[in-house]
Design a protein around this motif. Structure first.
Motif, PDB file in Angstrom:
ATOM      1  N   ILE A  17     -12.516  35.109 -26.969  1.00 40.92           N
ATOM      2  CA  ILE A  17     -13.521  35.463 -27.965  1.00 40.92           C
ATOM      3  C   ILE A  17     -14.192  36.773 -27.583  1.00 40.92           C
ATOM      4  O   ILE A  17     -14.678  36.941 -26.459  1.00 40.92           O
ATOM      5  CB  ILE A  17     -14.569  34.349 -28.122  1.00 40.92           C
ATOM      6  N   SER A  18     -14.209  37.673 -28.523  1.00 42.99           N
ATOM      7  CA  SER A  18     -14.964  38.916 -28.390  1.00 42.99           C
ATOM      8  C   SER A  18     -16.314  38.680 -29.052  1.00 42.99           C
ATOM      9  O   SER A  18     -16.457  38.782 -30.270  1.00 42.99           O
ATOM     10  CB  SER A  18     -14.213  40.063 -29.081  1.00 42.99           C
ATOM     11  N   TRP A  19     -17.307  38.324 -28.242  1.00 41.43           N
ATOM     12  CA  TRP A  19     -18.591  37.872 -28.789  1.00 41.43           C
ATOM     13  C   TRP A  19     -19.331  38.991 -29.499  1.00 41.43           C
ATOM     14  O   TRP A  19     -19.495  40.087 -28.967  1.00 41.43           O
ATOM     15  CB  TRP A  19     -19.460  37.291 -27.680  1.00 41.43           C
ATOM     16  N   PHE A  20     -19.811  38.680 -30.708  1.00 38.27           N
ATOM     17  CA  PHE A  20     -20.624  39.627 -31.489  1.00 38.27           C
ATOM     18  C   PHE A  20     -22.097  39.477 -31.128  1.00 38.27           C
ATOM     19  O   PHE A  20     -22.794  40.459 -30.876  1.00 38.27           O
ATOM     20  CB  PHE A  20     -20.385  39.375 -32.985  1.00 38.27           C
ATOM     21  N   VAL A  21     -22.584  38.259 -31.127  1.00 36.74           N
ATOM     22  CA  VAL A  21     -23.956  37.968 -30.702  1.00 36.74           C
ATOM     23  C   VAL A  21     -23.926  36.743 -29.789  1.00 36.74           C
ATOM     24  O   VAL A  21     -22.954  35.986 -29.796  1.00 36.74           O
ATOM     25  CB  VAL A  21     -24.907  37.708 -31.895  1.00 36.74           C
ATOM     26  N   TYR A  22     -24.985  36.561 -29.046  1.00 35.87           N
ATOM     27  CA  TYR A  22     -25.109  35.365 -28.209  1.00 35.87           C
ATOM     28  C   TYR A  22     -26.052  34.404 -28.916  1.00 35.87           C
ATOM     29  O   TYR A  22     -27.247  34.685 -29.070  1.00 35.87           O
ATOM     30  CB  TYR A  22     -25.630  35.701 -26.817  1.00 35.87           C
ATOM     31  N   THR A  23     -25.515  33.257 -29.355  1.00 40.10           N
ATOM     32  CA  THR A  23     -26.287  32.335 -30.185  1.00 40.10           C
ATOM     33  C   THR A  23     -26.173  30.903 -29.673  1.00 40.10           C
ATOM     34  O   THR A  23     -25.313  30.135 -30.121  1.00 40.10           O
ATOM     35  CB  THR A  23     -25.800  32.372 -31.650  1.00 40.10           C
ATOM     36  N   PRO A  24     -27.030  30.496 -28.743  1.00 37.39           N
ATOM     37  CA  PRO A  24     -27.069  29.080 -28.375  1.00 37.39           C
ATOM     38  C   PRO A  24     -27.659  28.254 -29.521  1.00 37.39           C
ATOM     39  O   PRO A  24     -28.398  28.773 -30.365  1.00 37.39           O
ATOM     40  CB  PRO A  24     -27.994  29.072 -27.154  1.00 37.39           C
ATOM     41  N   LYS A  25     -27.300  26.981 -29.545  1.00 40.15           N
ATOM     42  CA  LYS A  25     -27.845  26.049 -30.544  1.00 40.15           C
ATOM     43  C   LYS A  25     -28.811  25.118 -29.844  1.00 40.15           C
ATOM     44  O   LYS A  25     -28.459  24.479 -28.844  1.00 40.15           O
ATOM     45  CB  LYS A  25     -26.729  25.259 -31.225  1.00 40.15           C
ATOM     46  N   ILE A  26     -30.031  25.025 -30.359  1.00 42.86           N
ATOM     47  CA  ILE A  26     -31.091  24.264 -29.704  1.00 42.86           C
ATOM     48  C   ILE A  26     -31.500  23.077 -30.569  1.00 42.86           C
ATOM     49  O   ILE A  26     -31.805  23.235 -31.755  1.00 42.86           O
ATOM     50  CB  ILE A  26     -32.320  25.171 -29.428  1.00 42.86           C
ATOM     51  N   ASN A  27     -31.502  21.900 -29.979  1.00 43.23           N
ATOM     52  CA  ASN A  27     -31.976  20.700 -30.658  1.00 43.23           C
ATOM     53  C   ASN A  27     -33.482  20.581 -30.404  1.00 43.23           C
ATOM     54  O   ASN A  27     -33.916  20.319 -29.277  1.00 43.23           O
ATOM     55  CB  ASN A  27     -31.242  19.472 -30.114  1.00 43.23           C
ATOM     56  N   PHE A  28     -34.259  20.777 -31.451  1.00 44.61           N
ATOM     57  CA  PHE A  28     -35.714  20.816 -31.300  1.00 44.61           C
ATOM     58  C   PHE A  28     -36.365  19.432 -31.419  1.00 44.61           C
ATOM     59  O   PHE A  28     -37.586  19.321 -31.325  1.00 44.61           O
ATOM     60  CB  PHE A  28     -36.319  21.763 -32.342  1.00 44.61           C
ATOM     61  N   ASP A  29     -35.573  18.379 -31.617  1.00 41.50           N
ATOM     62  CA  ASP A  29     -36.141  17.046 -31.852  1.00 41.50           C
ATOM     63  C   ASP A  29     -37.012  16.577 -30.698  1.00 41.50           C
ATOM     64  O   ASP A  29     -38.033  15.906 -30.910  1.00 41.50           O
ATOM     65  CB  ASP A  29     -35.022  16.023 -32.090  1.00 41.50           C
ATOM     66  N   ASN A  30     -36.624  16.922 -29.453  1.00 43.21           N
ATOM     67  CA  ASN A  30     -37.361  16.421 -28.285  1.00 43.21           C
ATOM     68  C   ASN A  30     -38.183  17.496 -27.585  1.00 43.21           C
ATOM     69  O   ASN A  30     -38.635  17.300 -26.457  1.00 43.21           O
ATOM     70  CB  ASN A  30     -36.356  15.823 -27.282  1.00 43.21           C
ATOM     71  N   LEU A  31     -38.377  18.627 -28.253  1.00 41.91           N
ATOM     72  CA  LEU A  31     -39.062  19.747 -27.631  1.00 41.91           C
ATOM     73  C   LEU A  31     -40.455  19.937 -28.216  1.00 41.91           C
ATOM     74  O   LEU A  31     -40.785  19.392 -29.269  1.00 41.91           O
ATOM     75  CB  LEU A  31     -38.225  21.024 -27.819  1.00 41.91           C
ATOM     76  N   LYS A  32     -41.262  20.758 -27.532  1.00 40.57           N
ATOM     77  CA  LYS A  32     -42.645  20.910 -27.987  1.00 40.57           C
ATOM     78  C   LYS A  32     -42.754  21.859 -29.182  1.00 40.57           C
ATOM     79  O   LYS A  32     -43.799  21.881 -29.845  1.00 40.57           O
ATOM     80  CB  LYS A  32     -43.532  21.382 -26.835  1.00 40.57           C
ATOM     81  N   LEU A  33     -41.706  22.624 -29.459  1.00 38.79           N
ATOM     82  CA  LEU A  33     -41.676  23.448 -30.663  1.00 38.79           C
ATOM     83  C   LEU A  33     -40.916  22.697 -31.753  1.00 38.79           C
ATOM     84  O   LEU A  33     -39.939  22.007 -31.486  1.00 38.79           O
ATOM     85  CB  LEU A  33     -40.992  24.791 -30.387  1.00 38.79           C
ATOM     86  N   ASP A  34     -41.362  22.863 -32.985  1.00 41.08           N
ATOM     87  CA  ASP A  34     -40.758  22.128 -34.090  1.00 41.08           C
ATOM     88  C   ASP A  34     -39.560  22.837 -34.709  1.00 41.08           C
ATOM     89  O   ASP A  34     -38.721  22.195 -35.331  1.00 41.08           O
ATOM     90  CB  ASP A  34     -41.794  21.904 -35.205  1.00 41.08           C
ATOM     91  N   HIS A  35     -39.475  24.157 -34.529  1.00 43.95           N
ATOM     92  CA  HIS A  35     -38.499  24.900 -35.324  1.00 43.95           C
ATOM     93  C   HIS A  35     -38.057  26.163 -34.595  1.00 43.95           C
ATOM     94  O   HIS A  35     -38.835  26.760 -33.848  1.00 43.95           O
ATOM     95  CB  HIS A  35     -39.122  25.263 -36.680  1.00 43.95           C
ATOM     96  N   ARG A  36     -36.841  26.569 -34.881  1.00 47.39           N
ATOM     97  CA  ARG A  36     -36.300  27.797 -34.297  1.00 47.39           C
ATOM     98  C   ARG A  36     -37.153  29.017 -34.607  1.00 47.39           C
ATOM     99  O   ARG A  36     -37.333  29.908 -33.742  1.00 47.39           O
ATOM    100  CB  ARG A  36     -34.865  27.981 -34.824  1.00 47.39           C
ATOM    101  N   ASP A  37     -37.678  29.105 -35.823  1.00 44.12           N
ATOM    102  CA  ASP A  37     -38.452  30.288 -36.207  1.00 44.12           C
ATOM    103  C   ASP A  37     -39.710  30.442 -35.354  1.00 44.12           C
ATOM    104  O   ASP A  37     -40.150  31.570 -35.086  1.00 44.12           O
ATOM    105  CB  ASP A  37     -38.823  30.227 -37.688  1.00 44.12           C
ATOM    106  N   GLN A  38     -40.297  29.330 -34.943  1.00 48.91           N
ATOM    107  CA  GLN A  38     -41.439  29.400 -34.030  1.00 48.91           C
ATOM    108  C   GLN A  38     -41.030  30.062 -32.722  1.00 48.91           C
ATOM    109  O   GLN A  38     -41.760  30.921 -32.187  1.00 48.91           O
ATOM    110  CB  GLN A  38     -41.971  27.996 -33.731  1.00 48.91           C
ATOM    111  N   LEU A  39     -39.881  29.661 -32.214  1.00 49.35           N
ATOM    112  CA  LEU A  39     -39.386  30.217 -30.950  1.00 49.35           C
ATOM    113  C   LEU A  39     -39.107  31.706 -31.087  1.00 49.35           C
ATOM    114  O   LEU A  39     -39.454  32.494 -30.189  1.00 49.35           O
ATOM    115  CB  LEU A  39     -38.133  29.469 -30.503  1.00 49.35           C
ATOM    116  N   VAL A  40     -38.497  32.108 -32.175  1.00 47.05           N
ATOM    117  CA  VAL A  40     -38.223  33.531 -32.409  1.00 47.05           C
ATOM    118  C   VAL A  40     -39.517  34.326 -32.392  1.00 47.05           C
ATOM    119  O   VAL A  40     -39.620  35.370 -31.729  1.00 47.05           O
ATOM    120  CB  VAL A  40     -37.474  33.724 -33.748  1.00 47.05           C
ATOM    121  N   ASP A  41     -40.529  33.840 -33.098  1.00 52.66           N
ATOM    122  CA  ASP A  41     -41.800  34.560 -33.175  1.00 52.66           C
ATOM    123  C   ASP A  41     -42.480  34.642 -31.811  1.00 52.66           C
ATOM    124  O   ASP A  41     -43.037  35.695 -31.435  1.00 52.66           O
ATOM    125  CB  ASP A  41     -42.731  33.879 -34.177  1.00 52.66           C
TER     126      ASP A  41
END
Length: 373
Positions: free
Chosen positions: A280-304
Motif C-alpha cells: 500500500i502506498s499510503w495517501f493519509v494515515y487514518t486510524p479508526k477510533i471506537n469512542f464508545d468507551n472513551l471520554k470524548l463522544d465524537h471524532r470531531d471533538q478530537l480533531v478540534d
C-alpha cells in the motif's frame, strides 16, 4: 514550516531545476515533457498508455465522456466514502451517481456491495482505492465483464499501490491518478488516465485539447472538447517527482510504522495495516477510533482539540451522500449507508508527510492518547 500540518509536498532542488529548465526553453505547453511524463506513468503502472490532464477530477470526467456515458438515465455506481469528485463527475457528465456500501475493515466498496446496486440503467462503476488501499481489482474486473459495464477505477489516492504484484488500476478499463500537493507525488495540480485501450486514450487526448483530433492540423476540431491540458511545466515536475516515488513511499511506510507502534497498543484504536498480498502506498494515515468507551463522544471533538494544540488533524471523509448539496438534490438522510456513516465518524487523519520525524509522531500520539483516555 509547521511540521504538524496534515500534509506537505516533498519539493527538492532537482524538482525546481526541472521546472526552471522548461521555463528557460520557452516551450511551456503542448511540448515534449507531456508525452515523456505519460510514458513514464504508463510504464510505472504497468499499462499500455496514459493521458495527462489538469486534475484527477477531469481525469474521471473525461473518461466518462470518452465512453459517451452522459445521459440522465445512465447510472454510475461509486463509493460515498471518498472525496466528493468521485460522484460529482457523474453529475458533470449528465449521469446519476449511485452509492454502494463499504467494507468496515478496508473502507472500500466491494464487488458484492456494488453488485447489489446494478440495474438496467447502470453503465459504469467507479470503485475507489480509498487512502491508497487497493480495491478487489480482480473481483471488479469480473463483475464489470459479467454485466458489460465500463470499469473506471478511481486510484487518485493510490499511485504506487500494488495487489498480487500488479499495480492497482491496471486491470480496469481505465484508471485515474491525481497529483495535488497532498498526494504521494505532485505536479501542483494535475491528473492522469491510464488504460490498456490505446484508442480510448487517443480519444481522451483529443477531448482534453478542445476536441482537436490527433492527426488534424492546428485549428481543426472533430468533436466538442475541453481545455483540460497539463502544462510542460507541470509535467517536468511530475517526471522529477515520479523518479523518486519509491523513496516517498518508503518514507511514508516508516511513518505508518511509527504511528502503529504507539497507537496499535490501544484497545479502542484500529490502526491501518497491509494484507500480505498488497503493497500500500499510503495517501493519509487514518486510524479508526471506537469512542464508545472513551471520554470524548465524537471524532470531531478530537480533531478540534488536537488543532487547539497545533496538530492539524482532519476529518476524512464526510460521506458524499450526506453532503448538503447531495441531501438537497437527492433527499439522502442518515441511515442510508450505515457502515459508511459509522466509519466516517470514527476515522481521523493525522499529520502525514515525509518531513515528520519519530519524535514528531510521538508528540502527536501522546497528545491524542491523553485526550481520549
Amino acid at each position: 514550516m509547521d511540521v504538524y500540518n496534515l500534509a506537505y509536498p516533498n519539493i527538492q532542488e532537482e524538482d525546481i531545476n526541472a521546472v526552471v529548465s522548461v521555463l528557460k526553453s520557452l516551450h511551456l505547453s503542448l511540448g515534449p515533457k507531456i508525452p515523456e511524463f505519460e510514458e513514464m506513468v504508463a510504464n510505472y503502472t504497468g499499462t499500455k498508455s496514459a493521458a495527462a490532464v489538469s486534475s484527477g477530477t477531469t481525469a474521471l470526467f473525461l473518461s466518462l465522456i470518452a465512453k459517451n456515458i452522459r445521459n440522465s438515465s445512465n447510472e454510475i455506481i461509486t463509493s460515498s466514502f471518498s472525496f466528493i469528485s468521485s460522484a460529482n463527475v457523474a453529475i458533470h457528465a449528465g449521469a446519476k451517481p449511485v452509492f454502494a456500501e463499504i467494507d468496515e475493515n478496508s473502507f472500500n466498496v466491494t464487488p458484492e456491495t456494488i453488485n447489489e446496486k446494478i440495474n438496467a440503467n447502470t453503465k459504469a462503476i467507479i470503485p475507489v482505492d480509498i487512502f491508497g488501499r487497493p480495491i478487489d481489482c480482480k473481483g471488479f474486473r469480473e463483475l464489470a465483464d459479467d454485466h458489460n459495464l465500463f470499469y473506471l477505477q478511481d486510484s487518485c489516492e493510490a499511485l504506487g499501490s500494488f495487489q498480487n504484484g500488479v499495480h492497482t488500476g491496471s486491470q480496469a478499463d481505465a484508471a485515474t491518478f491525481a497529483f495535488y500537493p497532498n498526494k504521494q507525488m505532485t505536479t501542483g495540480e494535475g491528473g492522469v488516465i491510464v488504460s490498456n485501450d490505446q484508442d480510448f486514450i487517443q480519444n481522451v487526448k483529443s477531448l482534453r485539447n478542445q476536441g482537436r483530433a490527433i492527426d488534424t492540423s492546428w485549428l481543426l476540431h472533430d468533436k466538442i472538447g475541453y481545455n483540460f491540458r497539463l502544462t510542460d511545466i507541470q509535467a517536468a515536475l511530475g517526471i522529477s517527482q515520479l523518479s523518486r516515488i519509491e523513496q516517498f513511499i518508503k518514507a511514508k511506510q516508516q511513518i505508518v510504522e511509527w504511528y502503529n507502534e504507539i497507537l496499535g497498543k490501544h484497545s479502542d484504536i484500529r490502526v491501518p495495516s497491509s494484507p500480505s498480498n498488497e503493497r500500500i502506498s499510503w495517501f493519509v494515515y487514518t486510524p479508526k477510533i471506537n469512542f464508545d468507551n472513551l471520554k470524548l463522544d465524537h471524532r470531531d471533538q478530537l480533531v478540534d482539540l488536537l488543532r487547539d494544540k497545533g496538530i492539524r488533524a482532519g476529518r476524512y471523509f464526510v460521506p458524499i451522500h450526506l453532503q448538503p448539496i447531495y441531501r438537497s438534490m437527492f433527499g439522502y438522510e442518515e441511515g442510508f449507508l450505515p457502515i459508511t456513516e459509522k466509519v466516517a465518524t470514527q476515522t481521523i487523519a493525522l499529520p502525514f508527510h515525509s518531513f515528520l520525524k519519530k519524535e514528531h509522531v510521538e508528540h502527536i500520539c501522546d497528545n491524542l492518547l491523553n485526550l481520549i483516555d
